[in-house]
Structures are given as C-alpha cells and as structure tokens.
Design a protein around this motif. Structure first.
Motif, mmCIF file in Angstrom:
data_model
loop_
_atom_site.group_PDB
_atom_site.id
_atom_site.type_symbol
_atom_site.label_atom_id
_atom_site.label_comp_id
_atom_site.label_asym_id
_atom_site.label_seq_id
_atom_site.Cartn_x
_atom_site.Cartn_y
_atom_site.Cartn_z
ATOM 1 N N THR A 139 0.833 -1.211 0.000
ATOM 2 C CA THR A 139 0.000 0.000 0.000
ATOM 3 C C THR A 139 0.860 1.251 0.000
ATOM 4 O O THR A 139 0.600 2.203 -0.749
ATOM 5 C CB THR A 139 -0.937 0.007 1.214
ATOM 6 N N ILE A 170 1.023 4.133 -2.932
ATOM 7 C CA ILE A 170 0.817 5.565 -2.652
ATOM 8 C C ILE A 170 2.004 6.373 -3.141
ATOM 9 O O ILE A 170 1.851 7.432 -3.768
ATOM 10 C CB ILE A 170 0.575 5.788 -1.148
ATOM 11 N N SER A 188 4.420 -2.876 -5.742
ATOM 12 C CA SER A 188 3.044 -2.847 -5.235
ATOM 13 C C SER A 188 2.098 -3.686 -6.074
ATOM 14 O O SER A 188 1.084 -4.176 -5.573
ATOM 15 C CB SER A 188 2.539 -1.398 -5.166
#
Length: 371
Positions: free
Chosen positions: A35, A39, A251
């Motif tokens: 996560t 981001i 990710s």
C-alpha cells in the motif's frame, strides 16, 4: 527576473527534493508494504505529470518562437527521450520480454487514438471543421505503417536463430528512415508540416495561452532558456520515473493488475506533455499542431525507440519479443486505416475525432481483459 523564473518553475524545483526524498526513503517504503509503495508511486506519477506540464509549456514557447514543424518536433523528441530513458531503466530491472513491444504499441494507441481523437472531438465540437495540411497526415501515416511493419509485424516470421541479424537490419532501417524523414521535415518538404492560419484568429490564440499571462510568456526567456528547462524537466522525469517504476512494480506484484499496465503507464508518462499541448492547440483551432504532435509522436516513438532497444538487446545478447499479438496487430491496422481516411481531406471534425476516441476506449477495454 530570476525570482519570477523561479516562481514559475516551482514545479521543477519541487521535483528535486521529491527525488532526493524518494532516494533516501526507498527501502523504508518497500518495508512498509504494498500500500505504501502504491501511494508513493501515485505521488511520483503526479509529480511527473506536473513537471511534464512545464516541459509542454516551454515546448509551446519554442513552437511560437521557431514555428512549426520545429516546435512540435522538439516536444515529440523530448517525449521520446523520456520514454527511452524510462524503458532503459525498467528493462534493467524487469524480466518482461514484451515490455518494449507493449510500450510502443500503447504509445501509438495513446497518441493517435487518445490524443488525436480527443483533440479532434473537442476541437470539432467547439470550432466545427478544423483545417490542417493534409500532406502531413499522409506522410506520417505511411511512415508509421512502414516502421511498425518492419519492426513489430515481420519479426513474427523471423527464425529464432536469425534474430540478431534481423535486429541489426532493423536498427539500420529505422535510422535510415528517420534520417531522411528529418531531412525532409526541416528541409525541402517542411511545408508539409505547416499550415498558414488566417491572420485574425492567430493573435487571439496566442494571447489566450493563459489567462492574462501573455506578458509573462514574453518575458519568460529566450529559446536557450526554454531548451535548458525542457532538458532539465526530462532529466527530472527520468529520475522520478526510476523510483516510480520500482514502487509500482513492487506494489503490483502478485496482484490481478493487467500484465501490460506498466507499459501503459510508461507510454502515458511520456505522452503527458503532448496531451496538454495538443488539447490546447485543438481548442485554439490550430489542428496542424495536433496532427504534428499526435502523428509525429507515434512515428518518433517507433522509429527512435526501436533502434535503441534493439541495440540493447544485441549488446546483452537477450532479444525482446517485438512481434505484436494478433489483437495488437488488428488494432494497429484499424487505427492506421481510420487515420488514413480521416486525415485525407485537410479538415477534421468531431465525428472523426469520435471514431479514434472509441478505438482508444477499445484499447483500454482490451488492456483490462488482458489482451
């Protein structure tokens, strides 16, 4: 004067500490999980787009100062430089043999169907039929078809043991094609890529570059300053893209994301300055700039990215899969046939723009279907 320039280039200045922070925090972000990596990748993509806006702005200044086709050629070459740089960085860390092929294919879909389609659609809704020099559309179209045929369709039929021979031939062919094209574009056939607009609309378009900021643009600096800032922007984009690709790859690993998503991200980043400039030009009824940007970017992507990547393949001894899939081949042929028909009469309209934009939507749908 210096303070004014620094204020206007605050996005470029902001990107420098962001790159330093990404370098220092890279391991911490990886340890924080997927996560956090996603981001960080999204933030960096946003910064890259903001820097690209400044690159596009200075390319517009150059276009106004030196005129077409030189200004738009500078923009497309800077975008290709970004793409080649990002691809080289990602390929050094990626094991995907289709990344180069998928990126070039995605760039052509974005440039012709996305940029040209949306610009012609919005410009047509505002201005009706928008004129341009039809010689440019035909020239770009046949060059793109030839370059993609040689580098991304014929390789399907080349025996594996002969890949290095054909790869070397492809490099020579692409360089020869672009060398002659460039000579013609800035020399005897430069009029193919320019259009004489009526005198009345032209000042209105120039004065409407930004609301109330025309004077600022005039004071913003010389051609060398704009070129220097474009180069600085391209370098910053490359640095930010290196960390972005690492965070995004980490990710997305193990998720159900489309396999070609990274290729689309790379192509979109490299095209972001062109998207902004093309849309502004279309809304100002300057369709020649849109054609030069969209078709010129597609041609430059194929004809310049292929020899660099093939050169890397020859140097490392590891070939890339350059032959397009059947679905990709069909999409390219439909796109180029539609472009040949739409760019054959010297005027675009909203209907023609919509046809290309629907093809772009089809490309996005196929992406999420994994095709």
């Amino acid at each position: 004067m210096v303070g004014s320039i620094l204020k206007q280039e605050r996005m470029l200045l902001l990107a420098i500490p962001a790159a330093i922070f990404a370098y220092m925090a890279e391991h911490a972000i990886f340890e924080a999980g997927k996560t956090a990596g996603l981001i960080a990748a999204i933030v960096l993509i946003g910064l890259i787009v903001l820097v690209s806006m400044r690159v596009a702005h200075h390319a517009e200044i150059l276009a106004a100062k030196v005129g077409d086709p030189y200004g738009t050629m500078i923009l497309t070459l800077s975008a290709v430089a970004v793409e080649v740089l990002i691809l080289a960085i990602i390929m050094s860390e990626s094991s995907s043999p289709t990344l180069v092929r998928d990126t070039i294919y995605s760039a052509v879909m974005i440039d012709i169907n996305g940029i040209l389609g949306l610009a012609a659609l919005l410009g047509g809704l505002r201005h009706g039929e928008q004129p341009y020099n039809d010689d440019s559309g035909r020239t770009y179209g046949v060059m793109i078809l030839t370059a993609m045929g040689i580098s991304m369709i014929v390789p399907e039929f080349i025996p594996q043991q002969s890949w290095h021979v054909y790869s070397a031939f492809t490099i020579v062919a692409m360089i020869a094609l672009y060398a002659l094209f460039l000579k013609m574009q800035v020399g005897p056939h430069s009029y193919f890529f320019s259009y004489t607009y009526p005198k009345k609309p032209r000042p209105a378009g120039q004065s409407g570059q930004t609301s109330g900021s025309h004077a600022e643009d005039e004071d913003e600096g010389s051609v060398p300053l704009s070129i220097g800032l474009i180069i600085a922007g391209v370098v910053l984009i490359g640095v930010l893209a290196e960390f972005m690709s690492a965070f995004l790859s980490e990710s997305l690993e193990g998720t159900s994301a489309p396999p070609a998503l990274m290729a689309v991200v790379v192509a979109t980043i490299s095209a972001s300055p062109e998207i902004l400039t093309a849309l502004r030009s279309a809304l100002r009824n300057r369709m020649q700039a849109v054609v030069n940007i969209a078709m010129g970017a597609s041609l430059s992507t194929v004809i310049l990215t292929v020899p660099v990547m093939e050169g890397i393949a020859l140097y490392t001894g590891q070939p890339f899969i350059m032959a397009m899939t059947p679905v990709q081949t069909v999409m390219v042929f439909i796109t180029l046939i539609a472009a040949a028909i739409n760019l054959n009469d010297g005027e675009t309209n909203a209907i023609e723009g919509m046809t290309h934009f629907i093809l772009f939507a089809t490309f996005i749908m196929l992406l999420f279907l994994g095709l």
